[in-house]
Design a protein around this motif. Sequence first.
Motif, PDB file in Angstrom:
ATOM      1  N   UNK A 133       0.857  -1.182   0.000  1.00  0.00           N
ATOM      2  CA  UNK A 133       0.000   0.000   0.000  1.00  0.00           C
ATOM      3  C   UNK A 133       0.897   1.238   0.000  1.00  0.00           C
ATOM      4  N   UNK A 134       0.330   2.349  -0.385  1.00  0.00           N
ATOM      5  CA  UNK A 134       1.042   3.607  -0.265  1.00  0.00           C
ATOM      6  C   UNK A 134       1.073   4.003   1.210  1.00  0.00           C
ATOM      7  N   UNK A 135       2.124   4.707   1.608  1.00  0.00           N
ATOM      8  CA  UNK A 135       2.248   5.172   2.993  1.00  0.00           C
ATOM      9  C   UNK A 135       1.010   5.935   3.434  1.00  0.00           C
ATOM     10  N   UNK A 136       0.469   6.727   2.510  1.00  0.00           N
ATOM     11  CA  UNK A 136      -0.629   7.624   2.853  1.00  0.00           C
ATOM     12  C   UNK A 136      -1.997   7.010   2.618  1.00  0.00           C
ATOM     13  N   UNK A 137      -2.040   5.752   2.242  1.00  0.00           N
ATOM     14  CA  UNK A 137      -3.320   5.146   1.906  1.00  0.00           C
ATOM     15  C   UNK A 137      -3.591   3.867   2.666  1.00  0.00           C
ATOM     16  N   UNK A 138      -4.792   3.352   2.476  1.00  0.00           N
ATOM     17  CA  UNK A 138      -5.171   2.086   3.104  1.00  0.00           C
ATOM     18  C   UNK A 138      -5.494   1.010   2.071  1.00  0.00           C
ATOM     19  N   UNK A 139      -5.675   1.419   0.817  1.00  0.00           N
ATOM     20  CA  UNK A 139      -5.969   0.447  -0.233  1.00  0.00           C
ATOM     21  C   UNK A 139      -4.719  -0.399  -0.481  1.00  0.00           C
ATOM     22  N   UNK A 140      -4.933  -1.691  -0.630  1.00  0.00           N
ATOM     23  CA  UNK A 140      -3.805  -2.597  -0.852  1.00  0.00           C
ATOM     24  C   UNK A 140      -3.777  -3.071  -2.288  1.00  0.00           C
ATOM     25  N   UNK A 141      -2.589  -3.218  -2.790  1.00  0.00           N
ATOM     26  CA  UNK A 141      -2.377  -3.638  -4.167  1.00  0.00           C
ATOM     27  C   UNK A 141      -1.477  -4.864  -4.194  1.00  0.00           C
ATOM     28  N   UNK A 142      -1.515  -5.562  -5.307  1.00  0.00           N
ATOM     29  CA  UNK A 142      -0.650  -6.711  -5.473  1.00  0.00           C
ATOM     30  C   UNK A 142       0.343  -6.482  -6.592  1.00  0.00           C
ATOM     31  N   UNK A 143       1.540  -7.026  -6.433  1.00  0.00           N
ATOM     32  CA  UNK A 143       2.569  -6.939  -7.467  1.00  0.00           C
ATOM     33  C   UNK A 143       3.236  -8.291  -7.621  1.00  0.00           C
ATOM     34  N   UNK A 144       3.587  -8.615  -8.851  1.00  0.00           N
ATOM     35  CA  UNK A 144       4.248  -9.880  -9.173  1.00  0.00           C
ATOM     36  C   UNK A 144       5.591  -9.603  -9.827  1.00  0.00           C
ATOM     37  N   UNK A 145       6.550 -10.464  -9.552  1.00  0.00           N
ATOM     38  CA  UNK A 145       7.795 -10.434 -10.275  1.00  0.00           C
ATOM     39  C   UNK A 145       7.652 -11.140 -11.612  1.00  0.00           C
ATOM     40  N   UNK A 146       8.729 -11.133 -12.370  1.00  0.00           N
ATOM     41  CA  UNK A 146       8.685 -11.715 -13.713  1.00  0.00           C
ATOM     42  C   UNK A 146       8.882 -13.217 -13.701  1.00  0.00           C
ATOM     43  N   UNK A 147       9.328 -13.752 -12.590  1.00  0.00           N
ATOM     44  CA  UNK A 147       9.515 -15.193 -12.458  1.00  0.00           C
ATOM     45  C   UNK A 147      10.958 -15.610 -12.686  1.00  0.00           C
ATOM     46  N   UNK A 148      11.345 -16.666 -12.007  1.00  0.00           N
ATOM     47  CA  UNK A 148      12.676 -17.236 -12.177  1.00  0.00           C
ATOM     48  C   UNK A 148      12.547 -18.748 -12.250  1.00  0.00           C
ATOM     49  N   UNK A 149      13.237 -19.348 -13.182  1.00  0.00           N
ATOM     50  CA  UNK A 149      13.104 -20.788 -13.435  1.00  0.00           C
ATOM     51  C   UNK A 149      13.935 -21.599 -12.447  1.00  0.00           C
ATOM     52  N   UNK A 150      13.307 -22.591 -11.874  1.00  0.00           N
ATOM     53  CA  UNK A 150      14.000 -23.572 -11.036  1.00  0.00           C
ATOM     54  C   UNK A 150      13.836 -24.932 -11.708  1.00  0.00           C
ATOM     55  N   UNK A 151      14.947 -25.562 -12.023  1.00  0.00           N
ATOM     56  CA  UNK A 151      14.939 -26.884 -12.641  1.00  0.00           C
ATOM     57  C   UNK A 151      15.645 -27.863 -11.716  1.00  0.00           C
ATOM     58  N   UNK A 152      15.043 -29.030 -11.546  1.00  0.00           N
ATOM     59  CA  UNK A 152      15.610 -30.050 -10.667  1.00  0.00           C
ATOM     60  C   UNK A 152      15.738 -31.332 -11.472  1.00  0.00           C
ATOM     61  N   UNK A 153      16.966 -31.685 -11.760  1.00  0.00           N
ATOM     62  CA  UNK A 153      17.184 -32.838 -12.621  1.00  0.00           C
ATOM     63  C   UNK A 153      18.602 -33.357 -12.434  1.00  0.00           C
ATOM     64  N   UNK A 154      18.733 -34.660 -12.587  1.00  0.00           N
ATOM     65  CA  UNK A 154      20.064 -35.256 -12.520  1.00  0.00           C
ATOM     66  C   UNK A 154      20.677 -35.360 -13.919  1.00  0.00           C
TER      67      UNK A 154
END
Length: 121
Positions: free
Chosen positions: A100-121
Amino acid sequence: QVQLVESGGGLVQPGGSLRLSCVASGSGFSIVDMGWYRQAPGKQRELVATITNDGSTNYADSVKGRFAISRDNAANTVSLQMNKLKPEDAAVYYCYADWRYYTGTVRYGAWGQGTQVSVSS
């Protein structure tokens, strides 16, 4: 507006470890909750772990005891330590922030662009 940037993904063998990090940037904002989600090919995005601004955590059952989420409120960062990785943990991992903004009460959501995790032998 808050921007999130993740880092730390990569390829690891089963049983290995990775640490993901995410930093939030912008101005005039306060982060409320932060978390990590993941999405594997052909599957819906699912919650991995969340952490409130007072440090309370919540984990998906599938990662309990293996993953640990932490945050640095002063630096606006959240991290995910992933141990004992399994092939089924492979996915794109997304950072999420509830803010939220310091001066506000409304809440917002934000997402990152993502990062790949691979698990394999």
